[in-house]
Design an enzyme around this catalytic site. Sequence first.
Site, PDB file in Angstrom:
ATOM      1  N   CYS A 119      86.182  74.059  20.923  1.00 17.56           N
ATOM      2  CA  CYS A 119      85.579  75.123  21.739  1.00 17.56           C
ATOM      3  C   CYS A 119      85.917  76.495  21.152  1.00 17.56           C
ATOM      4  O   CYS A 119      85.035  77.340  20.970  1.00 17.56           O
ATOM      5  CB  CYS A 119      86.087  75.013  23.172  1.00 17.56           C
ATOM      6  SG  CYS A 119      85.258  76.125  24.332  1.00 17.56           S
ATOM      7  N   CYS A 120      87.196  76.717  20.830  1.00 15.69           N
ATOM      8  CA  CYS A 120      87.608  77.989  20.244  1.00 15.69           C
ATOM      9  C   CYS A 120      86.940  78.215  18.886  1.00 15.69           C
ATOM     10  O   CYS A 120      86.584  79.341  18.545  1.00 15.69           O
ATOM     11  CB  CYS A 120      89.119  78.026  20.072  1.00 15.69           C
ATOM     12  SG  CYS A 120      90.055  78.179  21.605  1.00 15.69           S
ATOM     13  N   CYS A 201      90.068  83.238  27.639  1.00 10.97           N
ATOM     14  CA  CYS A 201      88.953  82.727  28.424  1.00 10.97           C
ATOM     15  C   CYS A 201      89.434  82.301  29.812  1.00 10.97           C
ATOM     16  O   CYS A 201      90.555  81.800  29.966  1.00 10.97           O
ATOM     17  CB  CYS A 201      88.303  81.546  27.707  1.00 10.97           C
ATOM     18  SG  CYS A 201      87.502  81.975  26.154  1.00 10.97           S
ATOM     19  N   CYS A 204      90.943  78.728  30.503  1.00 14.91           N
ATOM     20  CA  CYS A 204      92.145  78.348  29.745  1.00 14.91           C
ATOM     21  C   CYS A 204      93.278  79.358  29.860  1.00 14.91           C
ATOM     22  O   CYS A 204      94.220  79.342  29.058  1.00 14.91           O
ATOM     23  CB  CYS A 204      91.774  78.150  28.266  1.00 14.91           C
ATOM     24  SG  CYS A 204      90.490  76.905  27.988  1.00 14.91           S
ATOM     25  N   CYS A 227      93.936  80.255  19.018  1.00 14.44           N
ATOM     26  CA  CYS A 227      92.499  80.002  19.076  1.00 14.44           C
ATOM     27  C   CYS A 227      91.923  79.766  17.691  1.00 14.44           C
ATOM     28  O   CYS A 227      90.788  79.328  17.553  1.00 14.44           O
ATOM     29  CB  CYS A 227      91.779  81.179  19.734  1.00 14.44           C
ATOM     30  SG  CYS A 227      91.960  82.727  18.834  1.00 14.44           S
TER      31      CYS A 227
END
EC number: 1.8.4.10
Length: 243
Positions: A119-120, A201, A204, A227
Amino acid sequence: MLDQTLDARAARLNDRYRHHAATEVLRRALRDPDLGSTTLVSSFGAESVVLLHMVSVVAPGTPVLFIDTMMLFQETLDYQLDVTQKLGLTDVRVIRATEREVALNDPDGTLHQFNTDACCDFRKTVPLERELSKFDAWITGRKRFQGGERQQLEFFESEPPSRLRINPLAHWRPQDVQDYMAENNLPRHPLVAKGYASIGCAPCTSPIKPGEDPRAGRWRGSQKTECGIHFIGGRMVRAGAKA
């Protein structure tokens, strides 16, 4: 002929600016032909306003890259607009993953629940690299007191294969950051007052408890601390709360 390797250039710049304070390092570096085109990367997070203010004083037209992961707190998005206006920054560039990248990687917005690294990567690292490829150097807020390999951090460092990093706050202490914000009456990120010391985010990031490392609220409950933005040559360059 001068050695033009990245490490040699960084060493030459560190020698040139060794006895300068943070603001002067930034002021002079932004005009130094040895650096070329330079940008500031900012999360508009808990301490970001310090470097943003310095840039606004010495060169308000400096490009500022702000990564909108499309999963940020609304408070961060509002803060970004507020700080940009109050400081008179004239070239803030909001960068995001493309619609195609989102459709391919995270069509239902749940990737962060089972693969935070992926995702990062597509929401932060890939869009940032796409923009950074246009520059010769970038400014970061990294500091020695953050620990790990940062304990030996210099004002300038190489980022293979072809970029330099500028770390004007490398020698600052935690109190220096707070003092600068207070002395210049800079607006604070609204989530700091709610216990968020490091802000990423929304899914998280959580508040921290008294005595916890400032980054303990990032990816809580996992071993993840980065990240991916602060990797150089495949190596992590900051050891966070869970390292």
